[in-house]
Design an enzyme around this catalytic site. Structure first.
Site, PDB file in Angstrom:
ATOM      1  N   HIS A 195      50.478 -10.243 -19.273  1.00 38.40           N
ATOM      2  CA  HIS A 195      49.117 -10.277 -18.704  1.00 38.40           C
ATOM      3  C   HIS A 195      49.111 -11.287 -17.542  1.00 38.40           C
ATOM      4  O   HIS A 195      48.509 -12.359 -17.625  1.00 38.40           O
ATOM      5  CB  HIS A 195      48.116 -10.664 -19.793  1.00 38.40           C
ATOM      6  CG  HIS A 195      46.686 -10.354 -19.469  1.00 38.40           C
ATOM      7  ND1 HIS A 195      46.300  -9.752 -18.283  1.00 38.40           N
ATOM      8  CD2 HIS A 195      45.535 -10.563 -20.170  1.00 38.40           C
ATOM      9  CE1 HIS A 195      44.984  -9.605 -18.281  1.00 38.40           C
ATOM     10  NE2 HIS A 195      44.498 -10.081 -19.406  1.00 38.40           N
ATOM     11  N   GLN A 224      45.763 -12.808 -15.838  1.00 39.79           N
ATOM     12  CA  GLN A 224      45.098 -13.796 -16.688  1.00 39.79           C
ATOM     13  C   GLN A 224      45.786 -15.154 -16.553  1.00 39.79           C
ATOM     14  O   GLN A 224      45.126 -16.188 -16.403  1.00 39.79           O
ATOM     15  CB  GLN A 224      45.130 -13.328 -18.160  1.00 39.79           C
ATOM     16  CG  GLN A 224      44.520 -14.323 -19.114  1.00 39.79           C
ATOM     17  CD  GLN A 224      43.013 -14.456 -18.945  1.00 39.79           C
ATOM     18  OE1 GLN A 224      42.294 -13.459 -18.951  1.00 39.79           O
ATOM     19  NE2 GLN A 224      42.516 -15.675 -18.792  1.00 39.79           N
ATOM     20  N   ASP A 250      45.072 -17.017 -28.642  1.00 37.32           N
ATOM     21  CA  ASP A 250      44.673 -15.632 -28.363  1.00 37.32           C
ATOM     22  C   ASP A 250      44.522 -14.924 -29.717  1.00 37.32           C
ATOM     23  O   ASP A 250      44.958 -15.450 -30.752  1.00 37.32           O
ATOM     24  CB  ASP A 250      45.749 -14.946 -27.490  1.00 37.32           C
ATOM     25  CG  ASP A 250      45.369 -13.530 -27.081  1.00 37.32           C
ATOM     26  OD1 ASP A 250      44.163 -13.193 -27.116  1.00 37.32           O
ATOM     27  OD2 ASP A 250      46.283 -12.748 -26.720  1.00 37.32           O
ATOM     28  N   CYS A 303      42.030 -16.537 -23.389  1.00 32.76           N
ATOM     29  CA  CYS A 303      41.808 -15.489 -22.389  1.00 32.76           C
ATOM     30  C   CYS A 303      40.534 -14.700 -22.673  1.00 32.76           C
ATOM     31  O   CYS A 303      39.975 -14.087 -21.773  1.00 32.76           O
ATOM     32  CB  CYS A 303      43.010 -14.551 -22.352  1.00 32.76           C
ATOM     33  SG  CYS A 303      43.409 -13.844 -23.963  1.00 32.76           S
ATOM     34  N   ARG A 346      38.760 -15.431 -13.097  1.00 31.93           N
ATOM     35  CA  ARG A 346      39.435 -14.142 -12.957  1.00 31.93           C
ATOM     36  C   ARG A 346      38.997 -13.479 -11.651  1.00 31.93           C
ATOM     37  O   ARG A 346      39.801 -12.891 -10.926  1.00 31.93           O
ATOM     38  CB  ARG A 346      39.087 -13.204 -14.134  1.00 31.93           C
ATOM     39  CG  ARG A 346      39.655 -13.618 -15.479  1.00 31.93           C
ATOM     40  CD  ARG A 346      41.162 -13.468 -15.572  1.00 31.93           C
ATOM     41  NE  ARG A 346      41.634 -12.122 -15.335  1.00 31.93           N
ATOM     42  CZ  ARG A 346      41.696 -11.150 -16.252  1.00 31.93           C
ATOM     43  NH1 ARG A 346      41.314 -11.382 -17.488  1.00 31.93           N
ATOM     44  NH2 ARG A 346      42.181  -9.948 -15.947  1.00 31.93           N
TER      45      ARG A 346
HETATM   46  N1   CP Z   1      41.004 -11.582 -20.812  1.00 27.85           N
HETATM   47  C1   CP Z   1      40.868 -10.280 -20.539  1.00 27.85           C
HETATM   48  O1   CP Z   1      41.738  -9.636 -19.943  1.00 27.85           O
HETATM   49  O2   CP Z   1      39.699  -9.738 -20.983  1.00 27.85           O
HETATM   50  P1   CP Z   1      39.313  -8.205 -21.017  1.00 27.85           P
HETATM   51  O3   CP Z   1      40.161  -7.563 -22.085  1.00 27.85           O
HETATM   52  O4   CP Z   1      37.849  -8.188 -21.360  1.00 27.85           O
HETATM   53  O5   CP Z   1      39.585  -7.595 -19.687  1.00 27.85           O
HETATM   54  N1  NVA Z   2      46.579 -10.145 -26.498  1.00 31.32           N
HETATM   55  C1  NVA Z   2      45.312  -9.541 -26.188  1.00 31.32           C
HETATM   56  C2  NVA Z   2      44.824 -10.013 -24.853  1.00 31.32           C
HETATM   57  C3  NVA Z   2      43.474  -9.485 -24.446  1.00 31.32           C
HETATM   58  C4  NVA Z   2      43.039  -9.960 -23.096  1.00 31.32           C
HETATM   59  C5  NVA Z   2      45.457  -8.029 -26.206  1.00 31.32           C
HETATM   60  O1  NVA Z   2      46.460  -7.523 -25.666  1.00 31.32           O
HETATM   61  O2  NVA Z   2      44.607  -7.358 -26.764  1.00 31.32           O
END
Ligand code: CP
Ligand code: NVA
Length: 310
Positions: A135, A138, A230, A270, A298
């Site tokens: 990600h 983020q 997370d 996040c 973001r």
């Molecule tokens: N942190 C993040 O990516 O959030 P969303 O899943 O809401 O986009």
């Molecule tokens: N680890 C989480 C992050 C969400 C922004 C997922 O992948 O669902």
């Protein structure tokens, strides 16, 4: 000196140079100032960003869509059922066709290889908006937020407590690239992937920083400047939620755990958070918590990324 990033994709922080990362931060800061003071910054007038989402999203969707609009362009949202991809049109053909219409693509999906292929077969920049593996947008935002709050990155310690998932992976890449020390605490069987840890170790060696993969959360959090967590079950792992709740129960970031961190530590997440699971309200809502500044950033960081690549 400015580095030219035009036409490149952003798939992993590990592909970025130190100069590219700081260029993103500098432009983010300047675009943030412009936006907050109402100064025009339409750097992508008339450009179109395609946004492919195979998974849900609040922050990524809204910040990219608002961001491209504020830059003078438009965003087109494609949900899980909107493209012929769903009916097994190949990634290769999709990439070639979309490249004829759009100026950039942001994609959130499951298989990381799909994002790599979209970029490989297309001829426009592809921005990774989350895969099962990484990600990056983020974590670039997280580093930018830390820089805003602490005025430096190098030498700080970030402790990540929880699942060795996409967030843990991109934090390993990001922290090691900028010379931050990172300690990850995860239960056995849920540690970050070896290949990512090796990437981080190689970066850290160049920067003179440390990477630790531990099991004990208190040990990871000891003297940390930033405590990060997370969800225990990521998107696509919902069926494992109950099993994971039991396995991760000692990995909650709560007032007891953060006693081990520095007094002026930052709490980061996040989001979305599962309050009461990976984080207690007392921490998420404490004066140390910067989760909503992190979410706001973001927008600013992704505007910088789009402006530099597109
Ligand atoms: N942190 C993040 O990516 O959030 P969303 O899943 O809401 O986009
Ligand atoms: N680890 C989480 C992050 C969400 C922004 C997922 O992948 O669902």
């Amino acid at each position: 000196m400015a580095v030219n990033m035009r036409g490149k994709s952003l798939i992993s922080i590990n592909d970025l140079s130190h100069e590219e990362i700081y260029q993103i931060f500098e432009l983010s800061a300047s675009l943030k100032m412009k936006q907050l003071s109402g100064e025009s910054h339409r750097l992508l007038e008339g450009k179109t960003l395609g946004m492919i989402f195979s998974k849900p999203s609040t922050r990524t969707r809204v910040s990219f869509e608002v961001g491209i609009y504020q830059l003078g362009g438009i965003g087109m949202y494609f949900g899980p059922n909107d493209l012929q991809l769903k009916r097994s049109e190949s990634i290769q053909d999709t990439a070639k066709v979309l490249s004829r219409y759009l100026n950039g693509i942001m994609i959130r999906t499951f298989d990381h290889q799909d994002v790599v292929d979209l970029s490989k077969y297309g001829s426009i920049p592809v921005i990774n908006g989350l895969t099962d593996l990484l990600h990056p947008c983020q974590v670039l935002t997280d580093l930018f937020t830390i820089l805003e709050k602490k005025q430096k990155l190098r030498g700080l310690k970030l402790a990540y407590v929880g699942d060795g998932n996409n967030m843990a992976h991109s934090l390993l890449h990001g922290c090691s690239k900028v010379g931050m020390n990172i300690s990850v605490a995860s239960p056995e069987g849920y540690k970050p992937q070896r290949k990512i840890v090796d990437n981080a170790l190689a970066n850290a060696k160049l920067m003179g920083s440390k990477v630790e993969i531990l099991e004990n959360p208190a040990e990871a959090v000891k003297d940390a400047d930033i405590v990060y967590t997370d969800v225990w079950a990521s998107m696509g792992q919902e069926s494992e939620s109950e099993k994971r709740k039991k396995l991760f129960k000692n990995y909650q970031v709560n007032p007891d755990l953060v006693k081990n961190a520095k007094e002026d530590y930052l709490f980061m997440h996040c989001l979305p958070a599962h309050r009461g699971d990976e984080v207690a309200d007392e921490v998420a809502d404490s004066v140390n918590s910067v989760i909503f500044d992190e979410a706001e950033n973001r927008l600013h960081v992704q505007k910088a990324i789009m402006a530099l690549l597109m």
